[in-house]
Design a protein around this motif. Sequence first.
Motif, PDB file in Angstrom:
ATOM      1  N   PRO A 193      13.023  -5.147 -80.623  1.00 45.48           N
ATOM      2  CA  PRO A 193      13.544  -6.509 -81.368  1.00 45.48           C
ATOM      3  C   PRO A 193      12.493  -6.886 -82.429  1.00 45.48           C
ATOM      4  CG  PRO A 193      13.553  -6.662 -78.913  1.00 45.48           C
ATOM      5  CD  PRO A 193      13.147  -5.321 -79.233  1.00 45.48           C
ATOM      6  N   GLY A 194      13.067  -7.256 -83.676  1.00 46.26           N
ATOM      7  CA  GLY A 194      12.292  -7.715 -84.858  1.00 46.26           C
ATOM      8  C   GLY A 194      11.298  -8.476 -84.274  1.00 46.26           C
ATOM      9  N   ARG A 195      11.410  -9.732 -83.814  1.00 51.68           N
ATOM     10  CA  ARG A 195      10.295 -10.498 -83.430  1.00 51.68           C
ATOM     11  C   ARG A 195       9.124  -9.980 -82.437  1.00 51.68           C
ATOM     12  NH1 ARG A 195       9.223 -15.072 -81.186  1.00 51.68           N
ATOM     13  NH2 ARG A 195      10.593 -14.920 -79.324  1.00 51.68           N
ATOM     14  N   GLY A 215      -5.451 -12.655 -84.856  1.00 52.60           N
ATOM     15  CA  GLY A 215      -4.227 -13.247 -84.936  1.00 52.60           C
ATOM     16  C   GLY A 215      -4.073 -13.769 -83.450  1.00 52.60           C
ATOM     17  N   ALA A 216      -3.268 -14.782 -83.355  1.00 56.42           N
ATOM     18  CA  ALA A 216      -2.849 -15.595 -82.037  1.00 56.42           C
ATOM     19  C   ALA A 216      -2.300 -14.543 -81.032  1.00 56.42           C
ATOM     20  CB  ALA A 216      -1.899 -16.755 -82.702  1.00 56.42           C
ATOM     21  N   TYR A 217      -1.661 -13.550 -81.605  1.00 55.40           N
ATOM     22  CA  TYR A 217      -0.981 -12.422 -80.623  1.00 55.40           C
ATOM     23  C   TYR A 217      -1.808 -11.591 -80.096  1.00 55.40           C
ATOM     24  CZ  TYR A 217       3.365 -14.233 -82.477  1.00 55.40           C
ATOM     25  OH  TYR A 217       4.710 -15.233 -82.947  1.00 55.40           O
ATOM     26  N   PRO A 250       5.489  -7.600 -84.182  1.00 55.27           N
ATOM     27  CA  PRO A 250       4.152  -7.941 -84.491  1.00 55.27           C
ATOM     28  C   PRO A 250       3.632  -8.684 -83.333  1.00 55.27           C
ATOM     29  CG  PRO A 250       5.951  -9.603 -85.496  1.00 55.27           C
ATOM     30  CD  PRO A 250       6.489  -8.391 -84.772  1.00 55.27           C
ATOM     31  N   GLN A 251       4.200  -8.936 -82.246  1.00 57.88           N
ATOM     32  CA  GLN A 251       3.625  -9.655 -81.182  1.00 57.88           C
ATOM     33  C   GLN A 251       2.820  -8.713 -80.007  1.00 57.88           C
ATOM     34  OE1 GLN A 251       5.891 -12.404 -79.339  1.00 57.88           O
ATOM     35  NE2 GLN A 251       6.829 -13.370 -81.220  1.00 57.88           N
ATOM     36  N   SER A 265      -4.063 -12.510 -78.124  1.00 56.52           N
ATOM     37  CA  SER A 265      -4.100 -13.313 -76.890  1.00 56.52           C
ATOM     38  C   SER A 265      -3.189 -12.571 -75.552  1.00 56.52           C
ATOM     39  CB  SER A 265      -4.183 -14.827 -76.910  1.00 56.52           C
ATOM     40  OG  SER A 265      -2.669 -15.029 -77.012  1.00 56.52           O
ATOM     41  N   ILE A 266      -1.976 -12.202 -76.371  1.00 56.49           N
ATOM     42  CA  ILE A 266      -1.051 -11.705 -75.220  1.00 56.49           C
ATOM     43  C   ILE A 266      -0.739 -10.109 -75.583  1.00 56.49           C
ATOM     44  CG2 ILE A 266       0.329 -13.835 -75.084  1.00 56.49           C
ATOM     45  CD1 ILE A 266       2.395 -12.635 -76.854  1.00 56.49           C
ATOM     46  N   SER A 273     -11.546 -16.789 -87.241  1.00 56.33           N
ATOM     47  CA  SER A 273     -10.235 -17.317 -87.932  1.00 56.33           C
ATOM     48  C   SER A 273      -9.293 -16.262 -88.482  1.00 56.33           C
ATOM     49  CB  SER A 273     -10.508 -18.480 -89.114  1.00 56.33           C
ATOM     50  OG  SER A 273     -10.841 -17.746 -90.188  1.00 56.33           O
ATOM     51  N   TRP A 274      -9.774 -15.064 -88.483  1.00 56.80           N
ATOM     52  CA  TRP A 274      -8.817 -14.036 -88.839  1.00 56.80           C
ATOM     53  C   TRP A 274      -8.028 -13.181 -87.681  1.00 56.80           C
ATOM     54  CZ3 TRP A 274      -7.748 -11.881 -93.928  1.00 56.80           C
ATOM     55  CH2 TRP A 274      -8.263 -12.973 -94.951  1.00 56.80           C
ATOM     56  N   ARG A 293     -10.743  -7.127 -87.798  1.00 54.21           N
ATOM     57  CA  ARG A 293     -10.708  -8.573 -88.566  1.00 54.21           C
ATOM     58  C   ARG A 293     -11.762  -9.388 -87.987  1.00 54.21           C
ATOM     59  NH1 ARG A 293      -5.308  -9.238 -90.633  1.00 54.21           N
ATOM     60  NH2 ARG A 293      -5.448 -11.757 -90.017  1.00 54.21           N
TER      61      ARG A 293
END
Lengths: 85, 411
Positions: B68-70, B135-137, B73-74, B139-140, B132-133, B125
Amino acid sequence: MTSFTLDDLRELLGSIAGVDESTDLSGDIADVPLADLGYDSLAMLELAGHVQRRYGVPIPDEAVERMTTPRSTVDYINAQFATVG
Amino acid sequence: MSASDADVGAVVTGIGVTAPTGIGIHAHWQSVLDGKTGIGRITRFDPESYPVRYAGQVPGFAARERVPGRLIPQTDHWTHLALAAADDALGDAGVDPAGLPEYEMAVVTSSSSGGTEFGQHEMERLYRNGPSWVGAYQSIAWFYAATTGQVSIRHGMRGPCGVICAEQAGGLDALGQARRLARSGYRLVVSGGTDASLCPYGLTAQLATGRLSTVDDPTLAYLPFDAGASGYLPGEGGAILIVENGRHARERGAGEGYGSILGYAAGFDPPPGSGRPPALRRTITAALADARLAPDDVDVVFADAAGCPDLDAAESAAITAVFGRRGVPVTAPKTLTGRLYGGGAPLDVATALLAVRDGVVPHTVGVTRPDPDLDLVLGEPRELPLRRALVLARGHGGFTAAMVVGTSRRR
């Protein structure tokens, strides 16, 4: 002054957090809750990071609570642009 | 657990494969029977400066076509491979999760490295640009349980969910837990696993074991039970299996599926230098006892096949102690994929079930000077009436597991 549009948001959401097959970001989404579009708080933190890096405006983590719809997100980001001039 | 649930046991009704041997059961099984290797020079990054340059890579996998597209990136590549395999496995089982009670479906997968490729990208990164570079993802996405979590969310499965990290043995441990859940009344468990650590950081971490083969020839580097064994090559991918409570499977017309998980046991090796024997022999014995079967009831052994002389000798000794010298056909189709860690044993279990279905033992490719104590199936597949297969897996650090799969019908 820079401005941030709904189309900018569409583009960013799609590139950083992806798009669900069932979601049409191109429609009239301004007041649809971001959660209903499939974007959770983590997606919004990711968005905040990108906006900070791309435009050099601060988006504190707490701001995510105020970014609940595309409209409120665009408004918040534009308000931040205004604070930094 | 009611007696009836335990008696009907746990059946495997669906298989999804994303492995170096191919995507999907048919491609994988055809590659295995043809002895077609999925091992080649690493292309996910430039391996030139590394002592190991060959690995098993999943051919032709495009995340944007299968995930799935979403979620792309996660999640890490390893989760992409599992999401695709889970879709295929559910389709193969003929199950629509949307039509089943969400708390009666569970997800238990194995993972040994987590999302190393994703993690490496974010670490780059961090040190190039700053915190700050990141990514939030991150974390999972790196997290061992990410695959289980994403499968659970995607398919609305809210029963017991978990991840087991026991290197190569973890895949059998996950399926063992899936069987336990199915027997205790849960309708369906998405289980198995994948791993994918073919990035510089992931490969470097694997090199630390000292067990990867540095032989610079993909046809000679991974030769388990061969006089020239020099270690193993790594691989990516694995298999996702749908494990169902046998009664539920029967009620919905799925019958015995590919077969049952008949027995399972786990063990742990004593510390190095203790003088005590490794856990494998007693783990095999315990798995047979759990299945209420004798050694004669096992028709083929899918070996762990570490490819390291000391580990091969220990495995050969354990198999010989239980089954007798050359007492049972032994095979290691993982010579076509490399060792897949969390994905390896689920793929072996899938292959073993296909072997039982079709009555053919796939051969071990590349070995020319085999351990004389083992009846290693070499050269070509061996057609045999098969009822039950024993799958063995050992993980770095002492993890040991054994599982008996096949038909529950007695002779």
